[in-house]
Motif scaffolding. Sequence first.
Motif, PDB file in Angstrom:
ATOM      1  N   THR A  69       0.812  -1.224   0.000  1.00  0.00           N
ATOM      2  CA  THR A  69       0.000   0.000   0.000  1.00  0.00           C
ATOM      3  C   THR A  69       0.848   1.277   0.000  1.00  0.00           C
ATOM      4  O   THR A  69       0.303   2.369  -0.035  1.00  0.00           O
ATOM      5  N   PHE A  97     -14.427  -5.618  -8.085  1.00  0.00           N
ATOM      6  CA  PHE A  97     -13.493  -5.952  -6.994  1.00  0.00           C
ATOM      7  C   PHE A  97     -13.723  -5.076  -5.765  1.00  0.00           C
ATOM      8  O   PHE A  97     -13.248  -5.394  -4.678  1.00  0.00           O
ATOM      9  N   GLY A  98     -14.404  -3.932  -5.966  1.00  0.00           N
ATOM     10  CA  GLY A  98     -14.709  -3.098  -4.807  1.00  0.00           C
ATOM     11  C   GLY A  98     -14.310  -1.637  -4.911  1.00  0.00           C
ATOM     12  O   GLY A  98     -14.543  -0.872  -3.971  1.00  0.00           O
ATOM     13  N   HIS A 113      -5.616  -0.035  -3.039  1.00  0.00           N
ATOM     14  CA  HIS A 113      -6.115  -0.697  -1.830  1.00  0.00           C
ATOM     15  C   HIS A 113      -7.077  -1.830  -2.172  1.00  0.00           C
ATOM     16  O   HIS A 113      -7.053  -2.885  -1.543  1.00  0.00           O
ATOM     17  N   TYR A 135      -5.090  -4.743  -3.385  1.00  0.00           N
ATOM     18  CA  TYR A 135      -4.403  -5.336  -2.231  1.00  0.00           C
ATOM     19  C   TYR A 135      -5.374  -6.214  -1.432  1.00  0.00           C
ATOM     20  O   TYR A 135      -5.048  -7.346  -1.059  1.00  0.00           O
ATOM     21  N   GLN A 136      -6.587  -5.688  -1.212  1.00  0.00           N
ATOM     22  CA  GLN A 136      -7.592  -6.459  -0.475  1.00  0.00           C
ATOM     23  C   GLN A 136      -7.931  -7.757  -1.212  1.00  0.00           C
ATOM     24  O   GLN A 136      -8.049  -8.821  -0.590  1.00  0.00           O
ATOM     25  N   GLN A 137      -8.070  -7.687  -2.524  1.00  0.00           N
ATOM     26  CA  GLN A 137      -8.378  -8.897  -3.293  1.00  0.00           C
ATOM     27  C   GLN A 137      -7.238  -9.905  -3.206  1.00  0.00           C
ATOM     28  O   GLN A 137      -7.466 -11.112  -3.142  1.00  0.00           O
ATOM     29  N   LEU A 183      -5.218 -10.212  -0.650  1.00  0.00           N
ATOM     30  CA  LEU A 183      -5.290 -10.795   0.705  1.00  0.00           C
ATOM     31  C   LEU A 183      -6.261 -11.970   0.690  1.00  0.00           C
ATOM     32  O   LEU A 183      -5.973 -13.048   1.217  1.00  0.00           O
ATOM     33  N   ALA A 184      -7.426 -11.753   0.074  1.00  0.00           N
ATOM     34  CA  ALA A 184      -8.438 -12.810   0.023  1.00  0.00           C
ATOM     35  C   ALA A 184      -7.950 -14.000  -0.792  1.00  0.00           C
ATOM     36  O   ALA A 184      -8.259 -15.154  -0.478  1.00  0.00           O
ATOM     37  N   CYS A 238       0.669   7.576   1.366  1.00  0.00           N
ATOM     38  CA  CYS A 238       1.118   6.180   1.349  1.00  0.00           C
ATOM     39  C   CYS A 238       1.170   5.565   2.742  1.00  0.00           C
ATOM     40  O   CYS A 238       1.179   4.350   2.881  1.00  0.00           O
ATOM     41  N   TYR A 258      -5.518  -6.392   9.904  1.00  0.00           N
ATOM     42  CA  TYR A 258      -6.251  -5.846   8.738  1.00  0.00           C
ATOM     43  C   TYR A 258      -6.775  -6.995   7.881  1.00  0.00           C
ATOM     44  O   TYR A 258      -7.959  -7.019   7.512  1.00  0.00           O
ATOM     45  N   PRO A 268     -11.283  -7.261   4.698  1.00  0.00           N
ATOM     46  CA  PRO A 268     -11.684  -5.987   4.096  1.00  0.00           C
ATOM     47  C   PRO A 268     -12.025  -6.081   2.614  1.00  0.00           C
ATOM     48  O   PRO A 268     -12.144  -5.059   1.937  1.00  0.00           O
ATOM     49  N   THR A 269     -12.182  -7.313   2.095  1.00  0.00           N
ATOM     50  CA  THR A 269     -12.382  -7.513   0.658  1.00  0.00           C
ATOM     51  C   THR A 269     -13.859  -7.561   0.311  1.00  0.00           C
ATOM     52  O   THR A 269     -14.606  -8.381   0.865  1.00  0.00           O
ATOM     53  N   LEU A 270     -14.286  -6.700  -0.602  1.00  0.00           N
ATOM     54  CA  LEU A 270     -15.684  -6.676  -1.012  1.00  0.00           C
ATOM     55  C   LEU A 270     -16.053  -7.975  -1.729  1.00  0.00           C
ATOM     56  O   LEU A 270     -15.268  -8.510  -2.498  1.00  0.00           O
ATOM     57  N   ARG A 313     -16.287  -0.397   6.222  1.00  0.00           N
ATOM     58  CA  ARG A 313     -16.323   0.078   4.837  1.00  0.00           C
ATOM     59  C   ARG A 313     -16.964  -0.955   3.898  1.00  0.00           C
ATOM     60  O   ARG A 313     -17.662  -0.603   2.969  1.00  0.00           O
ATOM     61  N   ASP A 329     -21.188  -1.150   2.384  1.00  0.00           N
ATOM     62  CA  ASP A 329     -21.194  -0.967   0.924  1.00  0.00           C
ATOM     63  C   ASP A 329     -22.404  -1.687   0.332  1.00  0.00           C
ATOM     64  O   ASP A 329     -22.549  -2.901   0.485  1.00  0.00           O
ATOM     65  N   ARG A 388     -23.051  -2.800  -2.368  1.00  0.00           N
ATOM     66  CA  ARG A 388     -22.770  -3.860  -3.334  1.00  0.00           C
ATOM     67  C   ARG A 388     -22.426  -5.188  -2.669  1.00  0.00           C
ATOM     68  O   ARG A 388     -22.436  -6.232  -3.308  1.00  0.00           O
TER      69      ARG A 388
END
Lengths: 613, 240
Positions: free
Chosen positions: A59, A119-120, A164, A167-169, A171-172, B67, B118, B123-125, B183, B187, B189
Amino acid sequence: MTDNTNTGHNTPAHPTNSSLTTHQFDVLIVGAGGAGLRAALELQRAGKQVALVSKVYPTRSHTVAAQGGINAALGNISEDNWHWHMFDTVKGSDYLGDQDAIEFMCQQAPRIVRELEHFGVPFSRLDDGKIYQRPFGGQSQHFGQSQATRTCAVADRTGHAILHTLYQQNLAAGTQTFSEFFSLDLLIEDQQVTGLVALEIATGQLHQFNANAVLLATGGAGQIYRTNTNASINTGDGLAMVLRAGLPLMDMEFWQFHPTGVAGRGMLISEAARGEGGLLRNSLGEAFMVNYAPKVKDLASRDVVSRAIATEIHHGRGCGPNKDYIELDLTHLDAELIKQKLPGIRDISLTFTGIDPIEQPIPIHPSCHYMMGGIPTNIHGQVMTQTNGENYPVAGLYAIGECACVSVHGANRLGGNSLLDIVVFGKAAADHILSRPAEVCTTKTPAPKAINPALLKRMQAFQASRDTEIPNDANNDDSVVSFKRDLQQMMQRHCGVFRDQATLAAAKPMLEQLAQRLKTLRVQDPAQGFNLERIQAFECENLLAVAWATLESALARTESRGAHARDDYPERDDQAWLVHLLFFMQPHITLKQKPVQMQPKTVAPFPPIKRVY
Amino acid sequence: MLFNIQRYQPEAASAQQVGAQNATYWQEMTLDDALVKPGMMLLDALKLLREQDPTLSFRSSCQEGVCGSDAMQVNGRNRLSCITPLAELSQPIELMPVPGLPILRDLIVDMTLFFDRYAQANPTLNAGKFNPDQEHLQSPADRAKLDGLYECILCACCSTSCPSFWWHPDQFLGPAALLAAERVVIDSRDIQPKQRLEALSDPYQLHRCRGIQQCTTSCPKGLDPSRAIRQLKHQQWTQS
């Protein structure tokens, strides 16, 4: 669960550089910005063993600073078509972009942006719920007729949101990340790239990563200039690795100076500010862009606007006591619009100049922003080289994002096309790796190799201190800081917005002097763990290689095209120079030419015409 | 200009002899006032101090506050060095690493625990099925709910100023991760907000927040993690 007393970093106090930890992966991705993360996601989800090696936490990558948006012909606000996007990009590139690559990127754009949304990515929205788009420079409907509205935006934090989200995707998906690993050199065997050596910054340990494919996604190198919009990490590490391996860089004379950097500081004020209606004014209060681009004015292409600003200042119409900047005026815009659509740049202006753009114009000056050139690749991201006039891919090596030169940006990149480039070609390279026949993907036996003696010598040279066998020059008070400062100063003065033979040629002895200094440059910090001075020394070496490529290429190209503006050759010369320039550093400095791909796959080519906005 | 900096040099000779405790010490450093220019940020000063002593260690990348690399404790408060104006700071300027995470060298801490929490917050949609021809629609009002949540830069200023996170950095997710959890929960979605809330129902991950609000005070981006945590608790309570 992590034990909070054992950090995993408790290594012996003085580990020897000669010990080497070996890792085995299917694919190694160097750099964890938008391009690296997009590729990693595709490969990891397909079941490949992926290692993401980055010199910072993902990040922290510079994608995070991209503001304005990402181009795609979604047509959410006004009619649009990928073919118009292609025309604009070809024209913006001053016809140096490869038309098959531009065609591919613009065709892919709508899908790739919807995928990001899926993806978000929290895109700003229109009343009908679709993705918000804003007008950006160089965009048109009907092949140059009227202004298009093509840039998909997350307020003015689009890069942050994309980085971000990716990055989150990851992580999953479970991608394995090696953060704070500084890549040093590629490993090549029988002309096939088999991995690389990296330095673990926390411990000073060397690691060897073996892989079937190495994907470079190391970003740009704007730090070769004194005034730039880039993060301090943008030092061209991947580019220099490629040069040291005897492979070329392409079109390195083309650097984009963003018209609106904060004056005196350099950080970026997005083109979105002008897309939303902001105007550039000189000391007389004139909105002067009408004199340079009568039709689209402030939304001309970035090279055009930066030259206009430099010209205004040159003719004494700069603002302030020293007449050395121009003002970006947003005061006529609705305060709510600024707060909603441009909150990030308002923040930057308030923080670094104390000026609220709702009330007062922002002082700006062109600032080095983006490298159009880079590691030459084809549209699959495969790194290309040339022997005896024949162009061919290097086995096992890919490059994507700003470090790569596909080339989709040619001589000048359009705003909103860099975020697009990183995701489109991040995915394309991953797709190509996945499509390769199984036998190509079979991992070779992971034999730990001896460390490249040249690499070891470099490490030892930088680290030589009073008590080692390599003598320290008693009169050597040089430092990584002054080395970098002098290099940046030199590039700023000799290879800026406008260039000519005399100023460029005068820089060559300075380059040679810097190369000599590098040989005696010493790191004073003796530590192994988090020796950031040593990292900076390696970065200086990389910056010098990039600067060298830039100067030699800029000297050679005796024409003006896109961002490369020669006072002594003010016109574009398609007869002689509608061609890519390759720069090799090994075994010795050589320039070669490579034809521009003028033939798209599904539509008629756009022949070069005079570029007017 | 006077600085008082907490140093930690684990490889220094003194540390090798008598153990790691002695590797920590306070150092006074002085910056020539002639070098201090108007509008300078703390990061600019740190770079100049590093010219005096190249072993002075701190992280930095974007230099404009997006950053999240350079969080540190400045005169007792967690801040980003690159957007902290020197003129705001009383002297001697006291610098320490952010509290609560293992120190690796000088102002550099090990961020592993922070990033692990984290990831644990998921935190992944999850927007269900992908349609390449049409984006998921979201009204401007639903999109506005994400403002104040998505802008987090993961600098850890909030989590490392939170006493609950100091005590339970392996179990309590901390404000940054919980902001990220909210977050996605909020959302329009996302297709699994209920499961997300259920996953946070144990006594630690979410419920170790004691409403101290130090997180909100310390956020350099002006976000309000404390409010996000209250929303999560409220949503959990109304849905169960």
